[in-house]
Design a protein around this motif. Structure first.
Motif, PDB file in Angstrom:
ATOM      1  N   GLY A  97      -6.991   9.402   4.856  1.00 27.25           N
ATOM      2  CA  GLY A  97      -7.348   9.750   3.491  1.00 27.25           C
ATOM      3  C   GLY A  97      -6.978  11.182   3.166  1.00 27.25           C
ATOM      4  N   GLN A  98      -6.755  11.410   1.875  1.00 36.62           N
ATOM      5  CA  GLN A  98      -6.213  12.701   1.426  1.00 36.62           C
ATOM      6  C   GLN A  98      -7.125  13.883   1.737  1.00 36.62           C
ATOM      7  N   ALA A  99      -8.423  13.666   1.882  1.00 36.80           N
ATOM      8  CA  ALA A  99      -9.345  14.798   2.091  1.00 36.80           C
ATOM      9  C   ALA A  99      -9.449  15.192   3.563  1.00 36.80           C
ATOM     10  N   ASP A 116     -17.623   9.777  -2.184  1.00 32.78           N
ATOM     11  CA  ASP A 116     -16.208   9.410  -2.357  1.00 32.78           C
ATOM     12  C   ASP A 116     -16.095   8.111  -3.136  1.00 32.78           C
ATOM     13  N   PRO A 117     -15.615   8.168  -4.390  1.00 32.10           N
ATOM     14  CA  PRO A 117     -15.571   6.967  -5.245  1.00 32.10           C
ATOM     15  C   PRO A 117     -14.269   6.176  -5.173  1.00 32.10           C
ATOM     16  N   TYR A 118     -13.366   6.506  -4.259  1.00 29.56           N
ATOM     17  CA  TYR A 118     -12.017   5.927  -4.238  1.00 29.56           C
ATOM     18  C   TYR A 118     -12.015   4.521  -3.650  1.00 29.56           C
ATOM     19  N   VAL A 119     -11.673   3.534  -4.477  1.00 29.59           N
ATOM     20  CA  VAL A 119     -11.761   2.120  -4.102  1.00 29.59           C
ATOM     21  C   VAL A 119     -10.503   1.609  -3.410  1.00 29.59           C
ATOM     22  N   LEU A 120      -9.325   2.062  -3.867  1.00 26.01           N
ATOM     23  CA  LEU A 120      -8.071   1.432  -3.433  1.00 26.01           C
ATOM     24  C   LEU A 120      -7.817   1.519  -1.929  1.00 26.01           C
ATOM     25  N   GLY A 126      -4.541   8.173  10.566  1.00 25.51           N
ATOM     26  CA  GLY A 126      -3.299   7.742   9.923  1.00 25.51           C
ATOM     27  C   GLY A 126      -3.174   8.291   8.525  1.00 25.51           C
ATOM     28  N   ASP A 127      -1.908   8.504   8.097  1.00 19.56           N
ATOM     29  CA  ASP A 127      -1.635   8.950   6.723  1.00 19.56           C
ATOM     30  C   ASP A 127      -1.172   7.784   5.870  1.00 19.56           C
ATOM     31  N   ARG A 128      -0.913   6.664   6.478  1.00 16.75           N
ATOM     32  CA  ARG A 128      -0.411   5.487   5.768  1.00 16.75           C
ATOM     33  C   ARG A 128      -1.079   4.234   6.308  1.00 16.75           C
ATOM     34  N   ALA A 187       0.818  -1.217   0.000  1.00 14.72           N
ATOM     35  CA  ALA A 187       0.000   0.000   0.000  1.00 14.72           C
ATOM     36  C   ALA A 187       0.851   1.267   0.000  1.00 14.72           C
ATOM     37  N   ASP A 188       1.763   1.344   0.996  1.00 15.72           N
ATOM     38  CA  ASP A 188       2.477   2.603   1.240  1.00 15.72           C
ATOM     39  C   ASP A 188       3.690   2.810   0.326  1.00 15.72           C
ATOM     40  N   ASP A 189       4.357   1.706  -0.056  1.00 13.46           N
ATOM     41  CA  ASP A 189       5.599   1.857  -0.839  1.00 13.46           C
ATOM     42  C   ASP A 189       5.426   1.583  -2.322  1.00 13.46           C
ATOM     43  N   LEU A 245     -12.226   4.354   8.306  1.00 13.61           N
ATOM     44  CA  LEU A 245     -12.944   5.259   7.407  1.00 13.61           C
ATOM     45  C   LEU A 245     -11.920   6.003   6.555  1.00 13.61           C
ATOM     46  N   SER A 246     -12.071   5.893   5.216  1.00 10.49           N
ATOM     47  CA  SER A 246     -11.150   6.601   4.332  1.00 10.49           C
ATOM     48  C   SER A 246     -11.900   7.700   3.601  1.00 10.49           C
ATOM     49  N   ALA A 247     -11.342   8.906   3.618  1.00  9.64           N
ATOM     50  CA  ALA A 247     -11.978  10.033   2.912  1.00  9.64           C
ATOM     51  C   ALA A 247     -10.957  10.671   1.973  1.00  9.64           C
TER      52      ALA A 247
HETATM   53  C1  B12 Z   1      -7.684   7.272  -9.011  1.00  7.97           C
HETATM   54  C2  B12 Z   1      -8.080   8.732  -8.747  1.00  7.97           C
HETATM   55  C3  B12 Z   1      -9.393   9.164  -9.016  1.00  7.97           C
HETATM   56  C4  B12 Z   1     -10.456   8.212  -9.482  1.00  7.97           C
HETATM   57  C5  B12 Z   1     -10.894   7.207  -8.377  1.00  7.97           C
HETATM   58  C6  B12 Z   1     -11.283   5.889  -9.015  1.00  7.97           C
HETATM   59  C7  B12 Z   1     -11.582   4.816  -8.012  1.00  7.97           C
HETATM   60  N1  B12 Z   1     -12.630   4.110  -8.283  1.00  7.97           N
HETATM   61  O1  B12 Z   1     -10.903   4.614  -7.040  1.00  7.97           O
HETATM   62  C8  B12 Z   1     -11.594   9.148  -9.951  1.00  7.97           C
HETATM   63  C9  B12 Z   1     -11.541   9.252 -11.448  1.00  7.97           C
HETATM   64  C10 B12 Z   1     -13.022   8.734  -9.547  1.00  7.97           C
HETATM   65  C11 B12 Z   1     -11.172  10.462  -9.343  1.00  7.97           C
HETATM   66  C12 B12 Z   1     -12.031  11.549  -9.274  1.00  7.97           C
HETATM   67  C13 B12 Z   1     -11.639  12.790  -8.867  1.00  7.97           C
HETATM   68  N2  B12 Z   1     -10.399  13.174  -8.544  1.00  7.97           N
HETATM   69 CO1  B12 Z   1      -8.959  11.911  -8.224  1.00  7.97          CO
HETATM   70  N3  B12 Z   1      -7.360  10.939  -8.081  1.00  7.97           N
HETATM   71  C14 B12 Z   1      -7.122   9.668  -8.270  1.00  7.97           C
HETATM   72  C15 B12 Z   1      -5.630   9.367  -7.979  1.00  7.97           C
HETATM   73  C16 B12 Z   1      -4.924   9.285  -9.318  1.00  7.97           C
HETATM   74  C17 B12 Z   1      -5.263   8.110  -7.171  1.00  7.97           C
HETATM   75  C18 B12 Z   1      -5.993   7.986  -5.816  1.00  7.97           C
HETATM   76  C19 B12 Z   1      -5.705   6.621  -5.212  1.00  7.97           C
HETATM   77  O2  B12 Z   1      -6.510   5.719  -5.235  1.00  7.97           O
HETATM   78  N4  B12 Z   1      -4.458   6.466  -4.691  1.00  7.97           N
HETATM   79  C20 B12 Z   1      -4.039   5.203  -4.102  1.00  7.97           C
HETATM   80  C21 B12 Z   1      -4.333   5.222  -2.605  1.00  7.97           C
HETATM   81  C22 B12 Z   1      -3.999   3.894  -1.964  1.00  7.97           C
HETATM   82  O3  B12 Z   1      -3.465   6.208  -2.030  1.00  7.97           O
HETATM   83  P1  B12 Z   1      -4.006   7.330  -1.006  1.00  7.97           P
HETATM   84  O4  B12 Z   1      -5.370   7.697  -1.335  1.00  7.97           O
HETATM   85  O5  B12 Z   1      -2.970   8.351  -0.912  1.00  7.97           O
HETATM   86  O6  B12 Z   1      -4.086   6.494   0.389  1.00  7.97           O
HETATM   87  C23 B12 Z   1      -2.949   6.329   1.180  1.00  7.97           C
HETATM   88  C24 B12 Z   1      -2.975   7.218   2.418  1.00  7.97           C
HETATM   89  O7  B12 Z   1      -3.743   8.370   2.271  1.00  7.97           O
HETATM   90  C25 B12 Z   1      -3.515   6.306   3.506  1.00  7.97           C
HETATM   91  N5  B12 Z   1      -4.951   6.220   3.722  1.00  7.97           N
HETATM   92  C26 B12 Z   1      -5.963   6.388   2.861  1.00  7.97           C
HETATM   93  N6  B12 Z   1      -7.148   6.136   3.447  1.00  7.97           N
HETATM   94  C27 B12 Z   1      -6.861   5.797   4.734  1.00  7.97           C
HETATM   95  C28 B12 Z   1      -7.697   5.423   5.814  1.00  7.97           C
HETATM   96  C29 B12 Z   1      -7.107   5.121   7.057  1.00  7.97           C
HETATM   97  C30 B12 Z   1      -7.988   4.700   8.218  1.00  7.97           C
HETATM   98  C31 B12 Z   1      -5.682   5.186   7.225  1.00  7.97           C
HETATM   99  C32 B12 Z   1      -5.043   4.851   8.533  1.00  7.97           C
HETATM  100  C33 B12 Z   1      -4.847   5.547   6.147  1.00  7.97           C
HETATM  101  C34 B12 Z   1      -5.462   5.851   4.917  1.00  7.97           C
HETATM  102  O8  B12 Z   1      -3.010   5.028   3.145  1.00  7.97           O
HETATM  103  C35 B12 Z   1      -2.984   4.889   1.721  1.00  7.97           C
HETATM  104  C36 B12 Z   1      -1.745   4.077   1.357  1.00  7.97           C
HETATM  105  O9  B12 Z   1      -0.565   4.752   1.720  1.00  7.97           O
HETATM  106  C37 B12 Z   1      -5.233  10.661  -7.167  1.00  7.97           C
HETATM  107  C38 B12 Z   1      -3.737  11.018  -7.257  1.00  7.97           C
HETATM  108  C39 B12 Z   1      -3.025  10.886  -5.902  1.00  7.97           C
HETATM  109  N7  B12 Z   1      -2.066  11.706  -5.681  1.00  7.97           N
HETATM  110  O10 B12 Z   1      -3.346  10.088  -5.087  1.00  7.97           O
HETATM  111  C40 B12 Z   1      -6.171  11.709  -7.794  1.00  7.97           C
HETATM  112  C41 B12 Z   1      -6.578  12.899  -6.940  1.00  7.97           C
HETATM  113  C42 B12 Z   1      -6.805  12.507  -5.483  1.00  7.97           C
HETATM  114  N8  B12 Z   1      -7.867  13.309  -7.539  1.00  7.97           N
HETATM  115  C43 B12 Z   1      -8.044  14.593  -7.583  1.00  7.97           C
HETATM  116  C44 B12 Z   1      -9.198  15.258  -8.053  1.00  7.97           C
HETATM  117  C45 B12 Z   1      -9.140  16.773  -8.115  1.00  7.97           C
HETATM  118  C46 B12 Z   1     -10.342  14.538  -8.445  1.00  7.97           C
HETATM  119  C47 B12 Z   1     -11.699  15.145  -8.904  1.00  7.97           C
HETATM  120  C48 B12 Z   1     -12.236  16.333  -8.100  1.00  7.97           C
HETATM  121  C49 B12 Z   1     -11.553  15.464 -10.387  1.00  7.97           C
HETATM  122  C50 B12 Z   1     -12.808  16.076 -10.963  1.00  7.97           C
HETATM  123  N9  B12 Z   1     -12.728  17.281 -11.202  1.00  7.97           N
HETATM  124  O11 B12 Z   1     -13.780  15.422 -11.140  1.00  7.97           O
HETATM  125  C51 B12 Z   1     -12.651  13.924  -8.756  1.00  7.97           C
HETATM  126  C52 B12 Z   1     -13.285  13.914  -7.340  1.00  7.97           C
HETATM  127  C53 B12 Z   1     -13.972  12.636  -6.966  1.00  7.97           C
HETATM  128  C54 B12 Z   1     -15.339  12.532  -7.526  1.00  7.97           C
HETATM  129  N10 B12 Z   1     -16.325  12.756  -6.741  1.00  7.97           N
HETATM  130  O12 B12 Z   1     -15.516  12.216  -8.658  1.00  7.97           O
HETATM  131  C55 B12 Z   1      -6.832  15.337  -7.026  1.00  7.97           C
HETATM  132  C56 B12 Z   1      -7.120  15.826  -5.575  1.00  7.97           C
HETATM  133  C57 B12 Z   1      -6.507  17.161  -5.363  1.00  7.97           C
HETATM  134  C58 B12 Z   1      -6.984  17.619  -3.994  1.00  7.97           C
HETATM  135  N11 B12 Z   1      -6.187  17.402  -3.039  1.00  7.97           N
HETATM  136  O13 B12 Z   1      -8.068  18.043  -3.849  1.00  7.97           O
HETATM  137  C59 B12 Z   1      -5.710  14.213  -7.087  1.00  7.97           C
HETATM  138  C60 B12 Z   1      -4.617  14.352  -6.005  1.00  7.97           C
HETATM  139  C61 B12 Z   1      -5.089  14.284  -8.498  1.00  7.97           C
HETATM  140  C62 B12 Z   1      -4.170  15.463  -8.699  1.00  7.97           C
HETATM  141  N12 B12 Z   1      -2.935  15.175  -8.786  1.00  7.97           N
HETATM  142  O14 B12 Z   1      -4.583  16.521  -8.713  1.00  7.97           O
HETATM  143  N13 B12 Z   1      -9.892  10.420  -8.909  1.00  7.97           N
END
Ligand code: B12
Length: 301
Positions: free
Chosen positions: A257-259, A178-182, A274-276, A117-119, A224-226
């Motif tokens: 979650g990022q939000a 929030d549509p984020y599956v991963l 948590g951030d990771r 997940a994280d790396d 809960l992830s947001a």
């Molecule tokens: C895939 C994606 C989408 C997809 C999601 C598809 C799906 N079914 O999952 C779709 C196309 C739907 C989407 C839509 C949007 N997206 Co988008 N998306 C992404 C993308 C590329 C990857 C997100 C992801 O899944 N990452 C993988 C996960 C595993 O990583 P993570 O979320 O960082 O989670 C880690 C930590 O946060 C933590 N964590 C997360 N949850 C939790 C919960 C707990 C309890 C704990 C402890 C830890 C934890 O652990 C994880 C692993 O380390 C990001 C880019 C990025 N930088 O992440 C942009 C990104 C998040 N999206 C963005 C935007 C702007 C949007 C939209 C508003 C675009 C638009 N105008 O429509 C929409 C908003 C959503 C909506 N309502 O439609 C921006 C957000 C900017 C901001 N900060 O506001 C990003 C950063 C892209 C960018 N570079 O600008 N998106």
């Protein structure tokens, strides 16, 4: 059905790691590398073993692109080097099967759900997101990348099974809009590995409904992830009534979650943040000492 693990010839592993074929053969014979044998007694090395070796032995110049079929020649400047480089390139090129088997081999190489997940997944998807933002990737490619990783993760979750029957119960979800599956799938994999039973309620779940599920199933933990919140004030209001009901059953809520930035978090009550995924794992370990389920690699699956 989980994607079959690719097996590699000793020449390819030797070339990718920059050592001689006889060294690889010696390592296999000494048991340092797990390998299978063909009818003709040739050694075949599982992709995950080659990845494990590259990581554990710290081969900085390892040509993972060669291992993952992205390249067929010695490494050159700019070639995909790290696992993140390789997976990003496989996803950019729409190589779904190779990307899925890379993901699963990386998991089997012993990094566990937290490492996956994280790396790997988080940094790869950050690059994919950046590619979309700067226009080097089209939105369909971002969608395809998410779909590919989602199906690969679902296979791992299915393979790990429903968790220990007597394990503590956790509920997971992303909030309304929030549509984020991963993140949810990765949280599920992390907790399953720790021996929890997990009900991943998926994406876009109103907090009111998560409260109903909590009163019904009485979990010990709710993750809960947001990643996206439409209206913060509305979210805070709904979250407060959600938290009142979960407090009644003594469930601990961990958020991430990022939000969920610091100012929004300061308006919420939760047991952990948590951030990771490493933070979720640590919280779950301390919260309910696990009898850990075997990781897929350990069980030789
Ligand atoms: C895939 C994606 C989408 C997809 C999601 C598809 C799906 N079914 O999952 C779709 C196309 C739907 C989407 C839509 C949007 N997206 Co988008 N998306 C992404 C993308 C590329 C990857 C997100 C992801 O899944 N990452 C993988 C996960 C595993 O990583 P993570 O979320 O960082 O989670 C880690 C930590 O946060 C933590 N964590 C997360 N949850 C939790 C919960 C707990 C309890 C704990 C402890 C830890 C934890 O652990 C994880 C692993 O380390 C990001 C880019 C990025 N930088 O992440 C942009 C990104 C998040 N999206 C963005 C935007 C702007 C949007 C939209 C508003 C675009 C638009 N105008 O429509 C929409 C908003 C959503 C909506 N309502 O439609 C921006 C957000 C900017 C901001 N900060 O506001 C990003 C950063 C892209 C960018 N570079 O600008 N998106």
């Amino acid at each position: 059905m989980i994607s079959a693990e690719p097996y590699l010839k000793t020449q390819r592993v030797a070339q990718a790691l920059g050592v001689s074929v006889s060294t690889i053969k010696r390592w296999v014979d000494s048991g340092m590398i797990q390998a299978a044998r063909t009818v003709g007694k040739h050694r075949l090395i599982p992709f995950s073993e080659a990845l494990r070796l590259a990581r554990e032995q710290g081969f900085p110049e390892a040509n993972l692109a060669l291992l993952s079929g992205l390249a067929s020649r010695p490494r050159e400047q700019g070639d995909a080097g790290s696992p993140v480089d390789c997976l990003e390139r496989l996803l950019r090129e729409g190589k779904r099967t190779e990307a899925r088997s890379f993901l699963q081999a990386y998991y089997r190489s012993g990094v566990g759900a937290v490492g996956l997940a994280d790396d790997l997944i988080r940094p790869v998807m950050e690059r994919i997101g950046h590619g979309w933002m700067v226009g080097s990737l089209d939105i369909y490619q971002e969608h395809e990348a998410t779909e590919t990783l989602t199906s690969g993760l679902r296979e791992l979750v299915t393979r790990l099974g429903p968790g220990r029957p007597e394990g503590p119960l956790a509920l997971g979800a992303t909030t309304e809009g929030d549509p984020y599956v991963l993140p949810g799938l990765l949280g599920e994999l992390v907790l399953l590995e720790l021996g929890w039973r997990v009900r991943n309620l998926g994406i876009n779940l109103p907090l009111r409904s998560l409260a109903v599920a909590t009163l019904k199933h009485r979990p010990r933990l709710i993750f809960l992830s947001a990643s996206y919140i439409r209206n913060e004030d509305e979210f805070v209001k709904e979250y407060r009534s959600f938290h009142e009901s979960v407090a009644a059953v003594g469930a601990a809520v961990i958020v991430g979650g990022q939000a969920l930035g610091p100012s929004l978090r300061s308006r919420l009550l939760f047991a952990g943040h948590g951030d990771r995924m490493a933070h979720l794992a640590e919280f779950a370990r301390r919260f309910s000492p696990p009898a850990e389920s075997p990781m897929l690699g350990d069980a030789g699956l």
